[in-house]
Design a protein around this motif. Structure first.
Motif, mmCIF file in Angstrom:
data_model
loop_
_atom_site.group_PDB
_atom_site.id
_atom_site.type_symbol
_atom_site.label_atom_id
_atom_site.label_comp_id
_atom_site.label_asym_id
_atom_site.label_seq_id
_atom_site.Cartn_x
_atom_site.Cartn_y
_atom_site.Cartn_z
ATOM 1 N N SER A 58 0.863 -1.236 0.093
ATOM 2 C CA SER A 58 0.087 0.033 -0.088
ATOM 3 C C SER A 58 0.725 1.420 0.228
ATOM 4 C CB SER A 58 -0.924 0.046 1.155
ATOM 5 O OG SER A 58 -1.558 1.211 1.437
ATOM 6 N N ILE A 59 0.553 2.203 -0.919
ATOM 7 C CA ILE A 59 1.386 3.220 -1.126
ATOM 8 C C ILE A 59 0.527 4.618 -1.093
ATOM 9 C CG2 ILE A 59 3.187 4.594 -2.393
ATOM 10 C CD1 ILE A 59 4.151 1.862 -3.841
ATOM 11 N N LYS A 60 0.592 5.475 -0.283
ATOM 12 C CA LYS A 60 -0.199 6.606 -0.184
ATOM 13 C C LYS A 60 0.501 7.796 0.111
ATOM 14 C CE LYS A 60 -3.898 4.020 2.262
ATOM 15 N NZ LYS A 60 -4.617 3.735 3.598
ATOM 16 N N ILE A 115 18.349 8.335 -13.266
ATOM 17 C CA ILE A 115 16.901 7.989 -13.508
ATOM 18 C C ILE A 115 16.550 8.174 -15.017
ATOM 19 C CG2 ILE A 115 14.512 8.468 -12.958
ATOM 20 C CD1 ILE A 115 15.768 9.220 -10.162
ATOM 21 N N ASP A 116 16.103 7.164 -15.671
ATOM 22 C CA ASP A 116 15.514 7.134 -16.901
ATOM 23 C C ASP A 116 14.191 7.596 -16.835
ATOM 24 O OD1 ASP A 116 18.319 6.910 -17.953
ATOM 25 O OD2 ASP A 116 17.927 4.843 -17.509
ATOM 26 N N ARG A 117 13.612 6.962 -16.070
ATOM 27 C CA ARG A 117 11.743 6.869 -16.059
ATOM 28 C C ARG A 117 11.410 6.788 -14.626
ATOM 29 N NH1 ARG A 117 7.604 2.431 -18.439
ATOM 30 N NH2 ARG A 117 5.831 3.567 -17.954
ATOM 31 N N ILE A 118 10.512 7.447 -14.217
ATOM 32 C CA ILE A 118 9.788 7.415 -12.929
ATOM 33 C C ILE A 118 8.479 8.163 -12.988
ATOM 34 C CG2 ILE A 118 10.909 9.361 -11.661
ATOM 35 C CD1 ILE A 118 10.957 7.491 -9.321
ATOM 36 N N GLU A 119 7.407 7.173 -12.544
ATOM 37 C CA GLU A 119 6.278 7.971 -12.498
ATOM 38 C C GLU A 119 5.468 7.960 -11.133
ATOM 39 O OE1 GLU A 119 3.810 5.658 -15.136
ATOM 40 O OE2 GLU A 119 5.050 5.931 -16.903
ATOM 41 N N HIS A 120 4.544 8.618 -10.689
ATOM 42 C CA HIS A 120 3.760 8.552 -9.557
ATOM 43 C C HIS A 120 3.064 7.191 -9.546
ATOM 44 C CE1 HIS A 120 3.461 13.272 -9.855
ATOM 45 N NE2 HIS A 120 3.456 13.198 -8.161
ATOM 46 N N PRO A 121 3.082 6.840 -8.016
ATOM 47 C CA PRO A 121 2.762 5.266 -8.039
ATOM 48 C C PRO A 121 1.490 4.905 -8.570
ATOM 49 C CG PRO A 121 2.582 6.778 -5.822
ATOM 50 C CD PRO A 121 3.142 7.417 -6.791
ATOM 51 N N SER A 122 1.505 3.797 -8.896
ATOM 52 C CA SER A 122 0.178 3.163 -9.171
ATOM 53 C C SER A 122 -0.796 2.761 -8.212
ATOM 54 C CB SER A 122 0.455 1.977 -10.115
ATOM 55 O OG SER A 122 1.072 1.028 -9.268
ATOM 56 N N ALA A 123 -2.067 2.770 -8.830
ATOM 57 C CA ALA A 123 -3.069 2.662 -7.444
ATOM 58 C C ALA A 123 -2.799 1.237 -6.490
ATOM 59 C CB ALA A 123 -4.502 2.388 -8.329
ATOM 60 N N LEU A 172 9.819 -0.555 -6.384
ATOM 61 C CA LEU A 172 10.039 1.001 -7.054
ATOM 62 C C LEU A 172 9.862 0.635 -8.627
ATOM 63 C CD1 LEU A 172 13.192 1.910 -5.299
ATOM 64 C CD2 LEU A 172 11.168 3.326 -5.346
ATOM 65 N N ALA A 173 10.207 -0.446 -9.232
ATOM 66 C CA ALA A 173 10.161 -0.813 -10.536
ATOM 67 C C ALA A 173 8.585 -1.048 -10.906
ATOM 68 C CB ALA A 173 10.986 -1.992 -10.978
ATOM 69 N N SER A 174 7.942 -1.640 -10.192
ATOM 70 C CA SER A 174 6.518 -2.000 -10.450
ATOM 71 C C SER A 174 5.410 -1.072 -10.173
ATOM 72 C CB SER A 174 6.074 -3.620 -9.515
ATOM 73 O OG SER A 174 5.980 -3.234 -8.113
ATOM 74 N N ARG A 175 5.581 -0.347 -9.098
ATOM 75 C CA ARG A 175 4.824 0.913 -8.521
ATOM 76 C C ARG A 175 4.967 2.293 -9.023
ATOM 77 N NH1 ARG A 175 1.147 -1.110 -4.672
ATOM 78 N NH2 ARG A 175 0.088 0.964 -5.017
ATOM 79 N N PHE A 176 6.395 2.429 -9.097
ATOM 80 C CA PHE A 176 6.754 3.841 -9.615
ATOM 81 C C PHE A 176 7.261 3.773 -10.989
ATOM 82 C CE2 PHE A 176 6.740 3.969 -4.896
ATOM 83 C CZ PHE A 176 6.343 5.464 -4.668
#
Length: 242
Positions: A28-30, A233-241, A102-106
């Motif tokens: 869980s990431i919030k 860092i080549d790519r990073i996104e806000h965490p998936s739901a 970090l890889a799967s959720r961000f």
């Protein structure tokens, strides 16, 4: 070697061993907007994080410091998160599992580069060592700071490898131990407050610390060039739901 950086691996690090890193089964990431005290715990089969940036998570997962990570959007240092992740026991939580998270959720993708950078070489000053070995030299893995702040380091039984890590964090630059010293030492370091308060340039702020290290500890920080590994860092996104 050419002055340009030598890239050791241009592929995302996650792509090097697909499916080989252990993973948390539940995570869980919030977002955290409370500004509470930061907490990080990786033990047994769980990871518990409170009020931590993604930059901080990358640092802990890959064993790097802030200045050894480059690239990525600004929010990785300004937005804070809470994480509760668990693995099936008896699997023990580890940093590889944090990398997988970090890889799967961000959707983190990064690579390593080795660059010729400015670092500090820590040596014994010409005037001789001023810190004293601690009376208790047992348990070399124990010993650390009791007081730590800008230009301030107080502690008993500090091993030299801990000393260089603490100085590196203070100075924002890697410190290499070339003292030849072994054992643990009692340390009381206080950079001049007038120098710390009157200077705004990081180089000038570092001068106050470098000056105190030599005069109070009998150690000298010499600026040299040396190869240093950084994460890009080549790519990073806000965490998936969740």
């Amino acid at each position: 070697m050419a002055a340009a950086a030598l890239m050791l691996n241009c592929l995302p690090m996650e792509a090097q061993a697909p499916g080989q890193l252990a993973e948390f089964e539940i995570a869980s990431i919030k977002p955290n907007k409370t500004h509470e005290r930061m907490y990080y715990g990786l033990r047994n089969g769980s990871l518990t994080v409170r009020n931590m940036t993604v930059q901080g998570l990358i640092q802990t997962a890959y064993g790097k410091r802030d200045f050894q990570i480059s690239g990525g959007p600004a929010w990785i240092t300004t937005e804070f998160f809470d994480i509760d992740a668990k693995a099936e026991l008896p699997l023990k939580a580890n940093h590889d599992m944090e990398k997988s998270l970090l890889a799967s959720r961000f959707h983190l993708e990064l690579h390593r580069e080795t660059k010729e950078t400015s670092v500090y070489s820590l040596v014994v000053a010409r005037g001789g060592l001023k810190i004293k070995p601690s009376p208790d030299q047992t348990e070399p893995e124990k010993g650390g700071p009791k007081e730590l702040g800008p230009g301030r380091l107080v502690g008993e039984g500090i091993p030299m490898y801990v000393m260089v890590n603490l100085l590196s964090n203070m100075l924002g630059r890697a410190v290499i131990n070339n003292t030849g010293l072994i054992g643990k030492y009692d340390v009381n370091l206080a950079a001049r407050s007038d120098l710390l308060e009157s200077q705004t340039d990081p180089a000038d702020l570092n001068f106050a610390i470098v000056d105190a290290v030599e005069k109070q500890l009998g150690l000298k920080l010499e600026s040299i060039k040396a190869p240093e590994e950084v994460l890009v860092i080549d790519r990073i996104e806000h965490p998936s739901a969740n």
